[in-house]
Design a protein around this motif. Structure first.
Motif, mmCIF file in Angstrom:
data_model
loop_
_atom_site.group_PDB
_atom_site.id
_atom_site.type_symbol
_atom_site.label_atom_id
_atom_site.label_comp_id
_atom_site.label_asym_id
_atom_site.label_seq_id
_atom_site.Cartn_x
_atom_site.Cartn_y
_atom_site.Cartn_z
ATOM 1 N N LYS A 46 1.018 -1.302 -0.329
ATOM 2 C CA LYS A 46 0.286 -0.131 -0.173
ATOM 3 C C LYS A 46 1.159 1.339 -0.240
ATOM 4 N N TRP A 47 2.279 0.956 0.671
ATOM 5 C CA TRP A 47 2.655 1.923 0.476
ATOM 6 C C TRP A 47 4.305 1.830 -0.191
ATOM 7 N N THR A 48 5.000 2.771 -0.064
ATOM 8 C CA THR A 48 5.745 3.075 -1.825
ATOM 9 C C THR A 48 6.402 4.250 -2.092
ATOM 10 N N LEU A 49 7.751 3.952 -2.301
ATOM 11 C CA LEU A 49 8.626 4.813 -2.836
ATOM 12 C C LEU A 49 9.879 4.473 -3.469
ATOM 13 N N SER A 50 10.469 5.056 -4.465
ATOM 14 C CA SER A 50 11.978 4.422 -4.848
ATOM 15 C C SER A 50 12.893 5.562 -4.417
ATOM 16 N N ILE A 51 13.776 4.901 -3.785
ATOM 17 C CA ILE A 51 15.045 5.298 -3.865
ATOM 18 C C ILE A 51 16.102 5.210 -5.210
ATOM 19 N N GLN A 52 16.455 6.369 -5.199
ATOM 20 C CA GLN A 52 17.693 6.801 -6.572
ATOM 21 C C GLN A 52 18.827 6.947 -6.126
ATOM 22 N N ILE A 53 20.161 5.389 -6.410
ATOM 23 C CA ILE A 53 21.156 5.820 -5.443
ATOM 24 C C ILE A 53 22.541 5.658 -6.819
ATOM 25 N N HIS A 54 23.535 6.974 -6.365
ATOM 26 C CA HIS A 54 24.832 7.012 -6.812
ATOM 27 C C HIS A 54 25.859 6.597 -5.900
ATOM 28 N N TRP A 73 4.061 11.272 -1.739
ATOM 29 C CA TRP A 73 3.800 11.381 -0.246
ATOM 30 C C TRP A 73 4.793 12.071 1.011
ATOM 31 N N LEU A 74 5.757 11.543 0.382
ATOM 32 C CA LEU A 74 7.081 12.012 1.231
ATOM 33 C C LEU A 74 7.953 13.556 1.344
ATOM 34 N N THR A 80 12.652 15.040 5.773
ATOM 35 C CA THR A 80 13.161 15.031 7.024
ATOM 36 C C THR A 80 13.447 13.460 8.161
ATOM 37 N N ASN A 81 12.459 13.103 8.739
ATOM 38 C CA ASN A 81 12.537 12.279 9.700
ATOM 39 C C ASN A 81 13.208 10.493 8.893
ATOM 40 N N SER A 132 4.143 10.454 -8.694
ATOM 41 C CA SER A 132 4.520 12.071 -9.086
ATOM 42 C C SER A 132 5.231 12.391 -8.261
ATOM 43 N N VAL A 133 6.478 12.967 -8.551
ATOM 44 C CA VAL A 133 7.818 13.172 -7.152
ATOM 45 C C VAL A 133 8.010 14.813 -7.930
ATOM 46 N N GLN A 134 7.823 15.467 -7.017
ATOM 47 C CA GLN A 134 8.592 17.181 -7.531
ATOM 48 C C GLN A 134 9.984 17.168 -6.645
#
Length: 313
Positions: A46-54, A73-74, A80-81, A132-134
């Motif tokens: 139900k809750w998903t996010l993507s982490i882009q890593i360099h 939603w983040l 910050t937390n 959709s991400v700003q």
């Protein structure tokens, strides 16, 4: 990159690919940019996010990976937390392989959110698949684009499109050349479309590719022209997908070149460095280049694209 760092990075990437499978995505292997989609452990996540890593050259012995958290939603203290939590994980594990620890820390965060938050189950299938991400570029508030330049009535949402996928062919999707600038990557995609339902089909087909699904923005514009009767019927629309006025700029270019029955999507993978107005230059160049490579920038009488595309029987 020292040999030790190089070997450890290669081993870690191989292990992560094996552990996370389709959730793990290579954005730019040469630049050491990767992405992973993380979900809570509830059914369907139900809750998903993507982490882009360099991964910098001296990781993991000296420097930490650079990361970008992507989820609509983040924001605020919640973002910050979570960022502070990942920083603490790094401080507690200096010199160690870090990505797995970060992913599991994020998954734990999402699981707690799933346990206590009330989830809106009425969102559409498309919205659940694509976030959709700003990127919060410095000049988003005043990017200088005049919306009055756009001609005609626009459809910025596909919510009113009836779900009749079985009646239409999903068009072939062509992929254009990649542009890279300061670790941000841009790639255009083009499809010939004759019906609004095909616009949705193209979007859904694109996000079946895990790399495209993990893009920070998938901006698009389309123009459909039906030459029936004395006055052509024009259906056109665009979506910025969080990149202010990007879709509008793309549609304006389609109008300028009088492109008909075509849809262009530009994917952007944000590299963590703000590009300012240059990002619009790259989006415009991607759109123009793929239109040109498929014959939409020829002489005016040749700009109207293919004339077929009939309804399936």
């Amino acid at each position: 990159m020292t040999d030790i760092c190089k070997e450890r990075q290669a081993d870690e990437v191989e292990a992560l690919s094996a552990i996370y499978g389709d959730e793990w995505c290579v954005i730019d292997e040469e630049a050491h940019i990767f992405c992973i989609r993380v979900s809570d452990q509830t059914q369907n996540g139900k809750w998903t996010l993507s982490i882009q890593i360099h991964l910098p050259d001296d990781y993991p012995l000296q420097s930490p990976p650079q990361f970008q958290l992507n989820a609509p939603w983040l924001r605020g203290m919640e973002r910050t937390n979570l960022e502070s939590k990942l920083s603490q994980v790094y401080c507690d594990n200096l010199g160690e392989d870090l990505i797995y620890l970060w992913v599991e820390a994020v998954r734990e965060f999402l699981q707690k959110k799933a346990d206590y938050a009330e989830v809106d189950t009425n969102s559409s299938e498309w919205k659940s698949q694509r976030v959709s991400v700003q990127t919060q570029e410095a000049d988003d508030a005043d990017d200088g684009f005049d919306l009055s330049l756009l001609e005609g009535v626009l459809t910025s949402s596909l919510e009113d499109v009836e779900d009749k996928h079985e009646e239409y062919e999903c068009p072939k999707i062509n992929h254009g050349e990649i542009i890279t600038d300061r670790r941000s990557t841009f790639q255009p995609h083009l499809a010939v479309v004759f019906f609004k339902q095909q616009v949705r089909q193209v979007l859904e087909k694109l996000i079946q590719n895990k790399k495209i699904a993990n893009a920070t923005h998938n901006m698009y514009a389309y123009r459909i022209v039906h030459h029936e009767g004395s006055t052509p019927s024009i259906f056109q629309g665009c979506d910025d997908d969080g990149e202010t006025h990007a879709g509008s700029r793309m549609l304006h270019l389609l109008q300028i070149v009088n492109a008909e029955n075509v849809m262009v999507v530009v994917s952007r993978w944000f590299g963590g460095i703000h590009l300012g107005p240059d990002r619009f230059k790259h989006i415009n160049n991607c759109t123009r280049s793929i239109l040109e490579s498929h014959g939409y920038l020829a002489q005016r009488e040749d700009k109207k694209g293919p004339r077929s595309g009939k309804k399936r029987k």
